[in-house]
Write an enzyme that holds these catalytic residues in place. Structure first.
Site, short mmCIF file in Angstrom:
data_model
loop_
_atom_site.label_atom_id
_atom_site.label_comp_id
_atom_site.label_asym_id
_atom_site.label_seq_id
_atom_site.Cartn_x
_atom_site.Cartn_y
_atom_site.Cartn_z
N HIS A 139 10.30 -49.19 -30.27
CA HIS A 139 8.90 -49.09 -29.85
C HIS A 139 8.79 -49.48 -28.38
CE1 HIS A 139 6.71 -47.91 -33.41
NE2 HIS A 139 7.32 -48.82 -34.15
N ASP A 168 4.39 -46.22 -23.64
CA ASP A 168 3.63 -45.29 -24.48
C ASP A 168 2.69 -44.43 -23.63
OD1 ASP A 168 4.88 -46.33 -26.68
OD2 ASP A 168 3.12 -47.31 -27.51
#
Length: 369
Positions: A139, A168
């Site tokens: 992540h 992200d």
């Protein structure tokens, strides 16, 4: 006025959480028609944090404005055939699977390219489509760690977790930019494109200056360089109220304005103290601790010294500059909205008051055929 830069462009988005949805959001804001494919249970982001109106989270709503959402079972052969037909009629496929997943779903790159040679296919993943970590689960925090985004951020004691998750959003922005460039080339050549974007790569690219400096024998340590916490004139300070203020007086003229405003002309020459300026930082910390953040804003806010009070999200919604820029929608129910961050042809971006709409795969396919 709605943005129409990508009017007529059809986008199929297959992604979840932040990266691909953020890229798809930008394309929708710029006028593209975006159909997002989610699993039957929905994007897990729907349940990320407190749910709001409609039974989905505020974060999900914020990242999916202007899209039509379909939730077919991609493991079903009949659905795979419909999705292949949908992609064949699309201009862009934006997906964020790990390598190999699309192939298992019958939606591999080669098959899609043969069905639609003009397709712009953007594969947005953590580590990219090749290399030893291409299939590794990770992540944002991991991509930031690998790409150097954490090593230089934080205090001398330890790195800090960034918010928002930089890789992200940076990865999503890079995807949208690359897709727009590929569409521009297609207008000239008629040729589609396959774009492989790794979020870890994007983070690494953001470290260009630090990477160049890392070869130096005197490369600064975390929290000790000019813009990393080592300079008194470029730092964050706690005020008497417990709130925080920022000072970014890097240039001599801004530093001088600040020193005169706080009646500390004796500090002007100390701007050139060696880094890290531990003693000078301590003096300014003691100074700022004497008054509240609002009092400092009254005193310094209008001066040309690069001062800004640290705003909470609620305060940012009322910030006069953002109101003047018309980047914010008023609260829609219990959630405000943020528009695409650009004025186009002299006007602000369109509202995101309609966050997302459920749709049916068959109806979408019929409309695109």
């Amino acid at each position: 006025m709605p943005a129409d830069l990508l009017a007529g462009i059809r986008v199929v988005e297959i992604g979840q959480y932040i990266p691909a949805p953020f890229a798809g959001l930008a394309l929708a804001d710029l006028g593209a028609e975006v159909v997002k494919i989610e699993p039957p249970s929905g994007d897990p982001m729907r349940r990320f944090g407190e749910t709001r109106a409609g039974g989905v989270s505020a974060a999900y709503t914020a990242l999916n404005g202007g899209k039509r959402i379909i939730r077919p079972d991609l493991k079903t052969p009949a659905v795979q055939q419909q999705v292949r037909a949908l992609v064949a009629a699309a201009d862009v496929l934006l997906e964020s699977f790990r390598p190999g997943v699309l192939d298992r779903l019958g939606l591999g790159r080669q098959a899609l390219a043969e069905a639609n040679p003009r397709l712009v296919h953007c594969a947005l993943s953590g580590f990219g489509q090749n290399g030893p970590l291409s299939r590794k689960a990770a992540h944002d925090l991991n991509y930031m760690a690998a790409g150097g985004g954490l090593a230089g951020s934080g205090t001398t004691e330890r790195p800090v977790i960034t918010r928002p998750p930089v890789s992200d959003y940076a990865g999503g922005q890079q995807a949208a930019l690359s897709i727009a460039a590929a569409l521009f080339r297609r207008e000239r050549t008629g040729r589609g494109a396959y774009i492989d974007i790794a979020m870890a790569d994007v983070v690494l690219s953001w470290q260009a200056a630090d990477l160049a400096e890392s070869a130096s024998p005197i490369a600064p340590a975390r929290g000790a360089d000019l813009i990393g916490g080592g300079a008194a004139g470029y730092n964050i300070y706690r005020a008497a109220c417990g709130g925080f203020v920022t000072l970014a007086a890097l240039e001599a003229r801004f530093w001088q304005v600040f020193c005169h405003a706080v009646r500390r002309a004796d500090l002007i020459d100390r701007q050139a103290d060696p880094l890290p300026q531990t003693a000078l930082i301590a003096e300014l910390a003691a100074l700022f601790a004497k008054h509240t953040a609002l009092e400092w804003e009254d005193r310094l806010g209008a001066l040309d010294c690069c001062f800004q009070r640290v705003l909470t999200p609620a305060e940012a919604l009322l910030f006069p500059q953002f109101l003047a820029r018309e980047i914010l929608d008023g609260p829609d129910g219990d959630m405000p909205g943020v528009r695409y961050p650009a004025w186009i042809d002299g006007a602000p971006a369109r509202s995101r008051r309609e966050p997302w709409r459920d749709a049916d795969l068959g109806q979408v396919l019929s409309g695109w055929s």
